[in-house]
Motif scaffolding. Structure first.
Motif: not given
Length: 281
Positions: A154-181
């Motif tokens: 989303m940041a690449a689209r918003e700020y007009g950048l080109t993704i030169v390497k995708s999915d460079i994170h170390d762990y594929a299972h990384n998730h964040t839990r968000f809550v709606v208040l």
């Protein structure tokens, strides 16, 4: 049109989660998590989306502490989102990955991409920024230097950048839990999403620090066969050794079992606060 508060700036992972949760809404960026919670608490927005827990970094303590100590706003839903990190550059330099002088991102994002950075871009200096989105914005605004950012798509689209390497994170299972208040029920607002479960979150303050106190609390759930998916202690901020517990129960509030467990804990002298009963998406 509904107003949705999220932890900004635009194109953070929180904004990405809010966009998936609430379509056809006005998303409003706030600078801090407390500001997001305050906005929901004062009904300046309909809902606030804030991070609560990351699979690698653990709990986002400021969220829970602020909900406990400062502003009580019910949790009405939770959303688990995969965290995908991409290396992105200004389009003028998209073919110069070997010439990158500096990489910008949030400290957590840099840490979560250590293997790639150490293996492929060893020696390139990494600079911490307030958020991954801010890093992308900075790279976009400084095309005179060959730099890169670690952020989401989303940041690449918003700020007009080109993704030169995708999915460079170390762990594929990384998730964040968000809550709606929100102080308003969410009803069927998220019915288009897939429900993954149901939860009730409670805060429990023990009456005194004595042997077996926590065991008595857990027994109130155990013999009723209520499954607990998480239990966490947090400082009460009244002195060393004083804690309260946050407990996630894998069930919505009902008429018998959960009220009975709460009544049993209160009979033991505990203070119990229901922080929300909600669906997981």
């Amino acid at each position: 049109m509904e107003k949705i508060a999220f932890l900004g700036p635009k194109a953070t992972f929180c904004d990405l989660a809010a966009s998936k949760l609430f379509d056809n809404s006005e998303r409003i960026a706030y600078g801090t998590i407390p500001e997001c919670i305050d906005a929901a608490g004062k009904n300046e927005v309909d809902y606030a989306v804030v991070p609560l827990e990351n699979a690698l970094e653990g709990s986002v303590n400021i969220t829970m502490d602020y909900l406990i100590h400062e502003v009580r706003v019910p949790i009405v839903a939770e959303f688990s989102s995969p965290i995908r990190m991409h290396l992105m550059m200004h389009p003028n330099h998209a073919d110069k990955i070997g010439e990158i002088e500096q990489i910008y991102s949030h400290s957590h994002a840099i840490a979560q991409c250590h293997k790639y950075l150490h293996g492929e871009l060893k020696g390139v200096r990494c600079e911490n920024t307030a958020s991954t989105a801010f890093a992308a914005q900075y790279v976009s605004e400084h095309p005179e230097v060959v730099t890169a950012a670690i952020a989401n798509e989303m940041a690449a689209r918003e700020y007009g950048l080109t993704i030169v390497k995708s999915d460079i994170h170390d762990y594929a299972h990384n998730h964040t839990r968000f809550v709606v208040l929100s102080h308003k029920p969410i009803g069927e607002r998220l019915s288009r999403l897939t429900r993954k479960g149901e939860k009730t979150t409670v805060m429990v303050l023990l009456p005194a620090d004595h042997a077996g106190a926590l065991h008595q609390v857990l027994s109130a759930f155990s013999w009723r066969k209520l499954n607990l998916s998480k239990i966490e202690s947090r400082p009460l901020k009244t002195g060393l050794g004083n804690y309260f517990f946050i407990i996630d129960i894998d069930q919505l509030m009902d008429d018998v079992l959960l009220p009975g467990a709460i009544a049993e804990m209160e009979a033991l002298g505990c203070k119990v606060n229901v922080m929300g009963s909600y669906y997981s998406y």
